[in-house]
Motif scaffolding. Structure first.
Motif, PDB file in Angstrom:
ATOM      1  N   ALA A 151     -54.573   5.945  13.857  1.00 47.40           N
ATOM      2  CA  ALA A 151     -55.034   5.557  15.194  1.00 47.40           C
ATOM      3  C   ALA A 151     -53.850   5.598  16.153  1.00 47.40           C
ATOM      4  O   ALA A 151     -53.847   4.900  17.164  1.00 47.40           O
ATOM      5  N   ALA A 152     -52.830   6.389  15.816  1.00 47.45           N
ATOM      6  CA  ALA A 152     -51.595   6.423  16.592  1.00 47.45           C
ATOM      7  C   ALA A 152     -50.983   7.812  16.470  1.00 47.45           C
ATOM      8  O   ALA A 152     -50.575   8.202  15.372  1.00 47.45           O
ATOM      9  N   GLY A 153     -50.922   8.560  17.577  1.00 51.32           N
ATOM     10  CA  GLY A 153     -50.496   9.959  17.537  1.00 51.32           C
ATOM     11  C   GLY A 153     -49.088  10.166  17.028  1.00 51.32           C
ATOM     12  O   GLY A 153     -48.872  10.832  16.012  1.00 51.32           O
ATOM     13  N   THR A 154     -48.103   9.574  17.741  1.00 52.01           N
ATOM     14  CA  THR A 154     -46.727   9.802  17.269  1.00 52.01           C
ATOM     15  C   THR A 154     -46.433   8.971  16.022  1.00 52.01           C
ATOM     16  O   THR A 154     -45.495   9.272  15.296  1.00 52.01           O
ATOM     17  N   GLY A 155     -47.271   7.957  15.756  1.00 54.78           N
ATOM     18  CA  GLY A 155     -47.146   7.234  14.492  1.00 54.78           C
ATOM     19  C   GLY A 155     -47.474   8.180  13.343  1.00 54.78           C
ATOM     20  O   GLY A 155     -46.772   8.233  12.338  1.00 54.78           O
ATOM     21  N   TYR A 214     -49.611  -0.810   9.219  1.00 58.75           N
ATOM     22  CA  TYR A 214     -50.036  -1.442  10.479  1.00 58.75           C
ATOM     23  C   TYR A 214     -48.770  -1.886  11.218  1.00 58.75           C
ATOM     24  O   TYR A 214     -48.156  -2.897  10.850  1.00 58.75           O
ATOM     25  N   ILE A 215     -48.412  -1.133  12.244  1.00 60.32           N
ATOM     26  CA  ILE A 215     -47.126  -1.344  12.907  1.00 60.32           C
ATOM     27  C   ILE A 215     -47.109  -2.702  13.609  1.00 60.32           C
ATOM     28  O   ILE A 215     -47.905  -2.949  14.513  1.00 60.32           O
ATOM     29  N   GLY A 216     -46.170  -3.524  13.145  1.00 54.49           N
ATOM     30  CA  GLY A 216     -46.087  -4.870  13.710  1.00 54.49           C
ATOM     31  C   GLY A 216     -47.165  -5.793  13.175  1.00 54.49           C
ATOM     32  O   GLY A 216     -47.392  -6.864  13.733  1.00 54.49           O
ATOM     33  N   LEU A 236     -42.991   2.481  10.547  1.00 56.72           N
ATOM     34  CA  LEU A 236     -43.389   3.846  10.203  1.00 56.72           C
ATOM     35  C   LEU A 236     -42.550   4.428   9.061  1.00 56.72           C
ATOM     36  O   LEU A 236     -43.090   5.020   8.122  1.00 56.72           O
ATOM     37  N   GLU A 237     -41.221   4.246   9.139  1.00 54.32           N
ATOM     38  CA  GLU A 237     -40.383   4.793   8.066  1.00 54.32           C
ATOM     39  C   GLU A 237     -40.678   4.071   6.756  1.00 54.32           C
ATOM     40  O   GLU A 237     -40.700   4.690   5.689  1.00 54.32           O
ATOM     41  N   GLU A 238     -40.892   2.771   6.835  1.00 53.97           N
ATOM     42  CA  GLU A 238     -41.241   2.003   5.633  1.00 53.97           C
ATOM     43  C   GLU A 238     -42.546   2.554   5.036  1.00 53.97           C
ATOM     44  O   GLU A 238     -42.662   2.713   3.817  1.00 53.97           O
ATOM     45  N   THR A 239     -43.504   2.854   5.901  1.00 54.95           N
ATOM     46  CA  THR A 239     -44.787   3.401   5.426  1.00 54.95           C
ATOM     47  C   THR A 239     -44.557   4.702   4.646  1.00 54.95           C
ATOM     48  O   THR A 239     -45.133   4.909   3.572  1.00 54.95           O
ATOM     49  N   GLY A 259     -43.156   9.259  22.985  1.00 54.51           N
ATOM     50  CA  GLY A 259     -44.183   8.876  22.015  1.00 54.51           C
ATOM     51  C   GLY A 259     -44.546   7.406  22.136  1.00 54.51           C
ATOM     52  O   GLY A 259     -43.681   6.533  22.024  1.00 54.51           O
ATOM     53  N   GLY A 260     -45.815   7.116  22.366  1.00 60.15           N
ATOM     54  CA  GLY A 260     -46.267   5.739  22.578  1.00 60.15           C
ATOM     55  C   GLY A 260     -46.018   4.844  21.366  1.00 60.15           C
ATOM     56  O   GLY A 260     -45.520   3.723  21.496  1.00 60.15           O
ATOM     57  N   THR A 261     -46.353   5.329  20.183  1.00 63.78           N
ATOM     58  CA  THR A 261     -46.168   4.494  18.988  1.00 63.78           C
ATOM     59  C   THR A 261     -44.680   4.330  18.679  1.00 63.78           C
ATOM     60  O   THR A 261     -44.253   3.284  18.193  1.00 63.78           O
TER      61      THR A 261
END
Lengths: 508, 59
Positions: A197-201, A282-284, A300-303, A350-352
């Motif tokens: 649900a996050a483009g740059t994510g 889930y960021i944050g 994101l990197e952790e994911t 990038g928004g995310t």
């Protein structure tokens, strides 16, 4: 002086018009140039930019060419605009001579086996066009924004009844069987399936997985609103269902801001019953404690690191520990470069990535001002004027109306770098440089030119920290883009999370 | 076409809007056709009239 010319009853897409304007402003003697279809929103934008359109009877089917330039060349510039519209200088003859159908029916007669429509027209038309595509049995990726929530819900409900996907609206990135749609990186194929649900994510996890030798088969974009209560996660849940059924997908990754509680619950329950390993980035988010085979991540990197461990059958906690060691090492790196006095200014396309950087920085520096803040109390009253430690998301609507998305054109962001550097209190400027299909052919060059100018003016008073989100196979070639930035003295990090940490550590 | 078939076959795309996306899909050897899309005059006029009505202006 100003000259405005109206061409009645034509239509050009906003990207073509903005590219023509971009070409015109490169001409000596041109102060400003803009071309827009005369919609209500565009008229406001042009007026706000200082063009006087008063007294003109304008309709949405009119094209407005407005130029500010020296008197002796201004007629020539209007003529040049028309010439560029009929023969765009950035197109090869081969491309210009291609035949394109004018309608969906025409397209389907040329490609009857089509199964997906990628829609990126103005939001006011996009919803109806998407409905027409669903009626033809096509899945839809809706890149367009400014589609109403009601329309999104209507489209998704109808699509669900018919077993079709609606990715979006405001869905910038997707990957289907390794093919990137919209903004997407040229990463390898592999056993991971994503729902984002996050483009740059999505792009960051895709790229970080590639750096760890892990490929992605499918990445289904949903649009940010999909996981809100009103939409109920329709596309997210359909995407998860499809990835659970797909035997080639061994691990499912979900990326985005934390969903609404009800949606989060549904996603979690479906993944538990699906019994396929899954990583929820889930960021944050606030979820703690893995429940194998389901793992929870907050960055994101952790994911990506945890996903790689799950794919490789190694310990995800060890992957997290390794990552934390890397983050500890950044302190030494910061000492090596020498600390700076003043504020941090982040300028993002990038928004995310901007959102994640704020999460990281707020833990290290305290509240971060932004046009898209974590906490509304720190919303910038004027997005063009930074306050304190501050991060600006140039992908927000206020910057993209009447302009190319910053991932397609970094020039506006580059100008802001020069403005930020004029402030004595600024010590570190942080930025992203996103590569891939759909993005500018060399964003690093656009940014490096501004950074060189700043360096000439203020020397080493300001340190630039950047992150190139891309891979070697991207059209821009990640190593070439990195070199361009390194050559002008930018300190590059290996991920968005690392860049944000390093930028904070560089401040005294 | 069911979602599982889309994922199995890969995208065969009708691109409506930004032409760059069409060229990028071509570069990836995807099957794609670009639509030279324009809103119909009828649609534009209708939208314009609706907006004027909403704003309480001339009809």
């Amino acid at each position: 002086m100003q000259r405005v010319e109206v061409v009645r009853g034509v239509y050009y897409d906003s990207v073509s018009l903005m590219r023509v304007a971009q070409e015109l402003t490169k001409i000596d003697g041109v102060i400003d140039a803009t071309l827009n279809m005369a919609t209500e929103a565009n008229i406001k934008i042009m007026s706000a930019a200082g063009f006087d359109l008063s007294g003109l009877d304008l309709r949405p089917s009119d094209l407005v060419i407005a130029v500010k330039a020296n008197e002796e060349i201004i007629d020539g510039i209007i003529a040049k605009a028309k010439e560029y519209l009929s023969n765009p200088p950035w197109k090869t003859t081969e491309i210009s001579q291609q035949y394109f159908p004018k309608s969906l029916n025409g397209a389907l007669s040329m490609l009857p086996e089509a199964n997906l429509a990628l829609i990126s027209i103005a939001g006011q038309y996009a919803g109806d066009e998407a409905m027409e595509c669903l009626n033809k049995g096509l899945h839809v990726m809706l890149y367009s924004d400014n589609v109403s929530l009601e329309k999104e819900i209507e489209l998704k409900k109808i699509a669900k009844e018919r077993g079709l996907l609606v990715m979006g609206p405001d869905c910038g990135t997707a990957v289907v069987k390794g093919i990137g749609l919209g903004f997407a990186n040229a990463c390898p194929l592999g056993p991971v399936g994503m729902v984002a649900a996050a483009g740059t994510g999505l792009q960051e996890v895709h790229v970080q997985l590639a750096h760890r030798g892990i490929g992605v088969l499918h990445a289904i974009g949903t649009g940010g609103r999909d996981v809100k209560e009103a939409v109920g996660g329709i596309t997210s849940l359909m995407g998860i269902e499809a990835l659970l059924e797909n035997d080639d997908v061994k691990v499912i990754v979900m990326v985005g801001k934390p969903p609404a509680p009800e949606v989060e619950k549904k996603i979690f329950q479906r993944l538990v019953s699906g019994n396929k390993p899954a990583v929820l980035g889930y960021i944050g988010g606030e979820l703690e404690g893995d429940r194998p085979p389901i793992y929870f991540c907050k960055e994101l990197e952790e994911t990506a690191a945890v996903t790689a461990a799950v794919v490789n059958g190694t310990d995800p906690d060890l992957a997290r520990k390794d990552l934390n060691l890397k983050y500890e090492h950044l302190k030494e790196l910061a000492s090596h470069f020498g600390k700076r006095k003043g504020y941090l200014r982040g300028l993002y396309s990038g928004g995310t990535l901007c959102y994640e950087a704020q999460l990281v920085a707020s833990k290290l520096l305290g509240p971060i001002y932004s046009n898209a803040p974590l906490d509304e109390r720190y919303k910038l009253p004027d997005s063009l004027k930074s306050i304190g430690n501050c991060m600006v998301d140039y992908g927000e609507d206020e910057f993209t109306q009447g302009r190319l998305h910053p991932m397609m054109d970094s020039s506006f962001r580059a100008k802001r770098m020069i403005e930020e550097a004029k402030e004595n209190e600024v010590g570190v400027i942080l930025f992203d440089c996103v590569l891939g299909y759909g993005c500018h052919e060399s964003p690093a060059e656009q940014l490096a030119s501004a950074i060189s100018q700043v360096k000439r003016e203020v020397g080493d008073r300001i340190i630039f920290v950047g992150y190139v989100c891309g891979v070697e196979a991207d059209p821009q070639i990640a190593s070439s883009q990195r070199k361009i930035l390194e050559d002008v003295g930018v300190v590059l990090a290996d991920s968005n999370a690392q860049a944000a940490r390093l930028a904070c550590l560089l401040l005294q | 076409m069911a979602i599982k078939d889309l994922l199995a076959n890969g995208p065969i795309v009708v691109n409506i809007g930004i032409e760059q996306f069409y060229h990028d899909l071509k570069k990836q050897d995807a099957k794609v056709v670009h639509v030279d899309w324009r809103p119909s005059a009828l649609k534009s006029d209708l939208l314009s009239k609706l907006r004027k009505l909403r704003e309480g202006g001339a009809n």
